[in-house]
Design an enzyme around this catalytic site. Structure first.
Site, short mmCIF file in Angstrom:
data_model
loop_
_atom_site.label_atom_id
_atom_site.label_comp_id
_atom_site.label_asym_id
_atom_site.label_seq_id
_atom_site.Cartn_x
_atom_site.Cartn_y
_atom_site.Cartn_z
N LYS A 1 44.19 74.90 21.91
CA LYS A 1 43.74 74.34 22.90
C LYS A 1 42.33 73.27 22.20
O LYS A 1 41.98 72.52 23.08
CB LYS A 1 42.81 75.19 23.87
CG LYS A 1 44.10 75.85 24.88
CD LYS A 1 44.68 74.97 25.93
CE LYS A 1 45.81 75.82 26.73
NZ LYS A 1 46.00 74.99 27.95
N SER B 1 50.99 84.58 22.47
CA SER B 1 52.01 83.41 22.84
C SER B 1 52.82 82.87 21.45
O SER B 1 53.84 82.32 21.79
CB SER B 1 51.03 82.27 23.31
OG SER B 1 49.88 82.06 22.71
#
Length: 305
Positions: free
Chosen positions: A40, A271
């Protein structure tokens, strides 16, 4: 050089232990090495750069965002360098470690109650509540709302950087596999890869009981893969980019998370483990000597176990 120079250009690691019994090879972008600890950081940096360029953000203006923790960490460190206060709104169901990281980076943290999730399992309804709180706060503070789900800068970051980095390091990439949360990583990277080589297959990863992209429904919104698969179709989703979908169970993800640590020496999050187990499944189903690239989205230090 500043901390911001450390964003992008993460190494592409050959997962030799994981690939040993497979017909092809699995490579992974080491996004857990970003300064904020996750993929991110790329989108956070692009959001702030673009906001300054188009005039929607001024020096000293507060930035507000709903986050599961990773985007918040990225925005916190980027905003600190640009001189913008940052407020992160996060569901209390996300791990306590993420709260500590946000605070350490200087963010003001607002926690929202869970609607139907549970600790470690954040649902779409939990996210919707946090989004509403973040939007109201941004309006009341005359702040810039980063809006990661709708902001095209998130896709731009991966089209301009992640995709080109992959082909620079592995021109023979056959398949790209990534889990989908807000969708920026999958959409932006896939668009770039396919623009250069339409033959590259792009595979989306979802939890088996919250596979709305694959099945159109959510059987159970609760799963351990924080930051992904909220049971919502991302606003910028383009179904033409996904050549296939692979689902993974919580049990498979937990097992792969342990394997990545003990066998590969990579302490990464759920993830990342979901992406690797999906890559393994894809290779087993194809039985071809393909080169797969996936993403190690964040560090295992951001989780409770």
């Amino acid at each position: 050089m500043s901390t911001l120079n450390l964003i992008h250009n993460t190494p592409l690691i050959f997962l030799d232990k994981i690939s040993a019994a497979l017909s092809g090879k699995v490579y992974a972008k080491a996004e857990h090495l970003q300064p904020g600890g996750s993929v991110k950081d790329r989108a956070a940096y692009q959001i702030i750069l673009d906001a300054y360029q188009n005039g929607s953000l001024k020096k000293g203006q507060t930035v507000v965002e709903m986050t599961s923790g990773n985007m918040g960490a990225g925005l916190a460190l980027v905003c600190r360098h640009f001189g913008n206060p940052f407020v992160a709104v996060m569901s209390e169901g996300n791990s306590p470690q993420r709260r500590k990281i946000l605070s350490a980076f200087g963010a003001e943290l607002i926690l929202t109650k869970q609607v139907d999730g549970s600790p470690g399992m954040v649902t779409g309804a939990d996210i919707a509540l946090a989004v509403d709180v973040a939007k109201d706060m941004a309006q009341n503070k005359n702040a810039f709302y980063a809006d990661q789900f709708y902001n095209p800068s998130c896709i731009k970051a991966h089209f301009n950087h992640t995709g080109p980095e992959i082909l620079r390091d592995l021109p023979e990439t056959d398949v790209f596999i990534a889990s989908v949360g807000s969708g920026g990583t999958f959409i932006g990277t896939s668009k770039y890869l396919k623009s250069v080589n339409p033959g590259v297959k792009c595979i989306a990863v979802e939890p088996e009981k919250s596979a709305i992209l694959k099945t159109g429904k959510v059987d159970n919104p609760k799963h351990i893969i924080q930051g992904t698969a909220y049971g919502l179709i991302p606003p910028h989703w383009d179904e033409a980019l996904a050549d296939d979908f692979i689902t993974v169970s919580d049990e498979e993800v937990m097992d792969m998370k342990k394997r990545l640590s003990s066998e590969q020496g990579l302490y990464v999050g759920y993830s990342a483990a979901a992406n690797v187990i999906a890559s393994q499944k894809y290779l087993k189903a194809q039985a071809k000597p393909l080169n797969i690239v996936t993403v190690l989205c964040d560090s295992g230090y951001k989780y409770s176990d």
